[in-house]
Write a protein that holds these residues in place. Structure first.
Motif, PDB file in Angstrom:
ATOM      1  N   ASP A   1       0.819  -1.208   0.000  1.00  0.00           N
ATOM      2  CA  ASP A   1       0.000   0.000   0.000  1.00  0.00           C
ATOM      3  C   ASP A   1       0.857   1.264   0.000  1.00  0.00           C
ATOM      4  OD1 ASP A   1       0.994  -0.155   2.496  1.00  0.00           O
ATOM      5  OD2 ASP A   1      -0.944  -0.220   3.547  1.00  0.00           O
TER       6      ASP A   1
ATOM      7  N   GLY B   1       4.247   4.098  -5.161  1.00  0.00           N
ATOM      8  CA  GLY B   1       5.599   4.096  -5.743  1.00  0.00           C
ATOM      9  C   GLY B   1       6.311   2.779  -5.518  1.00  0.00           C
TER      10      GLY B   1
ATOM     11  N   ALA C   1      -9.246  -6.304  -8.552  1.00  0.00           N
ATOM     12  CA  ALA C   1      -8.096  -7.199  -8.712  1.00  0.00           C
ATOM     13  C   ALA C   1      -7.979  -8.092  -7.481  1.00  0.00           C
ATOM     14  CB  ALA C   1      -6.821  -6.389  -8.899  1.00  0.00           C
TER      15      ALA C   1
HETATM   16  N1  LIG Z   1      -9.748  -3.261  -1.861  1.00  0.00           N
HETATM   17  C1  LIG Z   1      -8.911  -3.428  -2.880  1.00  0.00           C
HETATM   18  N2  LIG Z   1      -7.607  -3.177  -2.753  1.00  0.00           N
HETATM   19  C2  LIG Z   1      -6.796  -3.362  -3.799  1.00  0.00           C
HETATM   20  C3  LIG Z   1      -7.279  -3.846  -5.034  1.00  0.00           C
HETATM   21  N3  LIG Z   1      -6.240  -3.914  -5.883  1.00  0.00           N
HETATM   22  C4  LIG Z   1      -5.146  -3.513  -5.228  1.00  0.00           C
HETATM   23  N4  LIG Z   1      -5.476  -3.165  -3.958  1.00  0.00           N
HETATM   24  C5  LIG Z   1      -4.582  -2.660  -2.919  1.00  0.00           C
HETATM   25  O1  LIG Z   1      -4.071  -1.429  -3.341  1.00  0.00           O
HETATM   26  C6  LIG Z   1      -2.714  -1.262  -2.907  1.00  0.00           C
HETATM   27  C7  LIG Z   1      -1.818  -0.948  -4.084  1.00  0.00           C
HETATM   28  O2  LIG Z   1      -1.805  -2.059  -4.935  1.00  0.00           O
HETATM   29  P1  LIG Z   1      -0.691  -2.251  -6.069  1.00  0.00           P
HETATM   30  O3  LIG Z   1      -1.136  -3.362  -6.928  1.00  0.00           O
HETATM   31  O4  LIG Z   1       0.658  -2.364  -5.464  1.00  0.00           O
HETATM   32  O5  LIG Z   1      -0.834  -0.863  -6.786  1.00  0.00           O
HETATM   33  P2  LIG Z   1       0.100  -0.229  -7.941  1.00  0.00           P
HETATM   34  O6  LIG Z   1      -0.777   0.618  -8.757  1.00  0.00           O
HETATM   35  O7  LIG Z   1       0.900  -1.258  -8.607  1.00  0.00           O
HETATM   36  O8  LIG Z   1       1.031   0.719  -7.079  1.00  0.00           O
HETATM   37  P3  LIG Z   1       2.484   1.330  -7.459  1.00  0.00           P
HETATM   38  O9  LIG Z   1       3.352   0.216  -7.937  1.00  0.00           O
HETATM   39  O10 LIG Z   1       2.929   1.893  -6.195  1.00  0.00           O
HETATM   40  O11 LIG Z   1       2.242   2.356  -8.489  1.00  0.00           O
HETATM   41  C8  LIG Z   1      -2.367  -2.565  -2.197  1.00  0.00           C
HETATM   42  O12 LIG Z   1      -2.550  -2.387  -0.814  1.00  0.00           O
HETATM   43  C9  LIG Z   1      -3.363  -3.555  -2.736  1.00  0.00           C
HETATM   44  O13 LIG Z   1      -3.644  -4.610  -1.850  1.00  0.00           O
HETATM   45  C10 LIG Z   1      -8.674  -4.135  -5.136  1.00  0.00           C
HETATM   46  O14 LIG Z   1      -9.191  -4.569  -6.167  1.00  0.00           O
HETATM   47  N5  LIG Z   1      -9.436  -3.910  -4.029  1.00  0.00           N
END
Ligand SMILES: Nc1nc2c(ncn2[C@@H]2O[C@H](COP(=O)(O)OP(=O)(O)OP(=O)(O)O)[C@@H](O)[C@H]2O)c(=O)[nH]1
Ligand SMILES: [Mg+2]
Length: 474
Positions: free
Chosen positions: A256, A259, A377
């Protein structure tokens, strides 16, 4: 060159239950007689296409020709063989040294080592395979997905939908050309064949068929090469979570902390029947709020958008749009201007939480309607909508890979583009009232392009480059 006899191990190298050594050429039988002693009274020659048990002989360092294995030999007399030449296949035990020793024996008895794809090349040159069938065979050997296998096995069939479509185009063009030539040669005669109006109608039918065939390249490309797909979005919206779910593995780090992803992560993913070449990228945000490493990641993410065929622009649907989201939407407009072939799809992630953004808001920010799917996701909610939207976009409804004529590579596509251009020129000339000799030169060009697809007429360098991709023994 074609008269010499070639041999190679046609099964994979290394240890295995059984190995296959293949010999092709006019001396194949003579070589087999030197190195194979069949059980029973009949010579190998007397039993074409039948598996014969016998001793396999080879010269070794210490002894001259002597039995080294018991195995099978099959004799396929020309022209009823894969290459169209006399072919011998030995099935021996699959020891690595044994196989090499027997292959060495074929050389000692007069064969020379086959080059990559040479058996298939001979099959093509002897009219046993059309060029597009040889390409389908290449795909079959490389196939990693079920869809590639289906497309390859359909393309390999003698009467494949692609072969039928090419033959129909060929026949129609030949008929038109003969009409054109008859009119050039006998201008004063009242010929009972096609009138200029009928020629024009036929040309329109040909250009419609060519356009339909060209449209199928989108499907062929999606199945064979895969779609270059870039997942982008501001940090923390769930890009890596979407990437992981698409590839079916937790390869990308998910936290969470905004970056988290810095470098580009790449993997293939099967999305319905479409193959995606996925890139997960760093979250795009204002460079001032990113550290130097993240800044490099953001720059790489932007570069990845420049050559994408599919852009999955991800938003956190549970949070109101931020400045970073709207800045990204604005930059995507410029991306699509520079890279117009890219297909943009909005993904509203985190649909397991209450919605704070609507597709209309995204469209408004973008300035026009963009397909949008809400997914989670995390829980998988809405996932089948995402898959079917991607599939619908790239397969153009051509889901039955075994029944539809599908162009499977850029070479075939380029030839058919030239054919269509030539037919369109002919149509234009005819409707402007030009003479048949002008029209016929365009029709000749169209026919030549069709000939290049199936290999009836093809440049030696192109043939060499196609077969160079095959392995030795194929
Ligand atoms: N409730 C919920 N949380 C999600 C979902 N998808 C991702 N998250 C949460 O969102 C946060 C960021 O998820 P990432 O997949 O790392 O996001 P990202 O866009 O790749 O982030 P960066 O690599 O930092 O740009 C994590 O805490 C995940 O568990 C979803 O569908 N539902
Ligand atoms: Mg990430």
């Amino acid at each position: 060159m074609l008269q010499d006899t070639i041999s190679a191990v046609s099964s994979p190298r290394g240890k295995g239950g059984v190995a296959v050594i293949r010999i092709s050429g006019s001396n194949a039988l003579q070589i087999a007689e030197r190195m194979f002693c069949p059980s029973g009274s009949l010579p190998l020659q007397a039993t074409p296409r039948k598996a014969r048990l016998g001793s396999l002989l080879a010269p070794t360092a210490s002894i001259d020709w002597s039995p080294v294995d018991q195995g099978l030999a099959l004799y396929f007399p020309s022209p009823a063989s894969f290459t169209g030449e006399d072919v011998i296949e030995f099935h021996c035990h699959g020891g690595a040294l044994l196989t090499e020793t027997l292959l060495g024996a074929t050389f000692a008895a007069g064969a020379r080592p086959a080059t990559a794809g040479e058996f298939t090349r001979r099959a093509f040159l002897n009219g046993k395979l059309k060029l597009h069938q040889a390409e389908a065979l290449g795909l079959m050997l490389e196939a990693e997905t079920e869809e590639q296998l289906l497309l390859a096995s359909s393309g390999l069939r003698e009467n494949s939908p692609l072969t039928k479509a090419l033959n129909a185009l060929y026949d129609d063009l030949v008929l038109l050309l003969s009409t054109a030539y008859a009119r050039i040669d006998y201008p004063d005669e009242d010929l009972a064949d096609l009138s200029p109006e009928e020629v024009l109608t036929s040309l329109q039918k040909i250009s419609t068929a060519l356009s339909a065939l060209l449209k199928s390249f989108r499907t062929g490309h999606a199945v064979v090469e895969g779609i270059q797909t870039t997942i982008c979005g501001r940090p923390n919206v769930g890009k890596s979570s979407i990437y992981n779910r698409l590839i079916g593995e937790n390869k990308a780090i998910v936290t969470d902390i905004p970056g988290t992803t810095r470098d580009i992560l790449e993997h293939t993913a099967q999305c319905g029947e479409v193959l995606l070449r996925l890139s997960d990228t760093a979250g795009i945000r204002d460079l001032q709020s990113a550290d130097p490493v993240e800044q490099i990641g953001i720059e790489k993410a932007r570069q990845k958008l420049a050559d994408a065929e599919l852009i999955l622009a991800v938003f956190d649907g549970s949070e109101a749009l931020t400045d970073a989201d709207t800045a990204l939407i604005a930059s995507l407009k410029a991306t699509l201007t520079d890279n117009p072939r890219a297909y943009l799809l909005f993904v509203l992630n985190k649909s397991d939480k209450p919605a704070a953004v609507s597709p209309e808001q995204l469209n408004q920010a973008f300035g026009k309607a963009v397909p949008c799917v809400a997914v989670s996701a995390q829980s998988g909610e809405g996932w089948s909508n995402l898959v079917s939207l991607i599939q619908k976009t790239f397969l153009e409804g051509l889901l039955d890979l075994s029944q539809n004529a599908i162009i499977m590579n850029a070479r075939q596509n380029a030839c058919l583009v030239s054919a269509l251009e030539a037919v369109r020129r002919a149509e234009k000339s005819l409707s402007l009232g030009f003479t048949f000799d002008i029209v016929s030169s365009d029709l000749e060009e169209a026919l030549e392009s069709i000939r290049q697809v199936d290999g009836r007429s093809v440049n030696e360098d192109i043939v060499s480059s196609i077969f160079a991709h095959f392995c030795v023994g194929k």
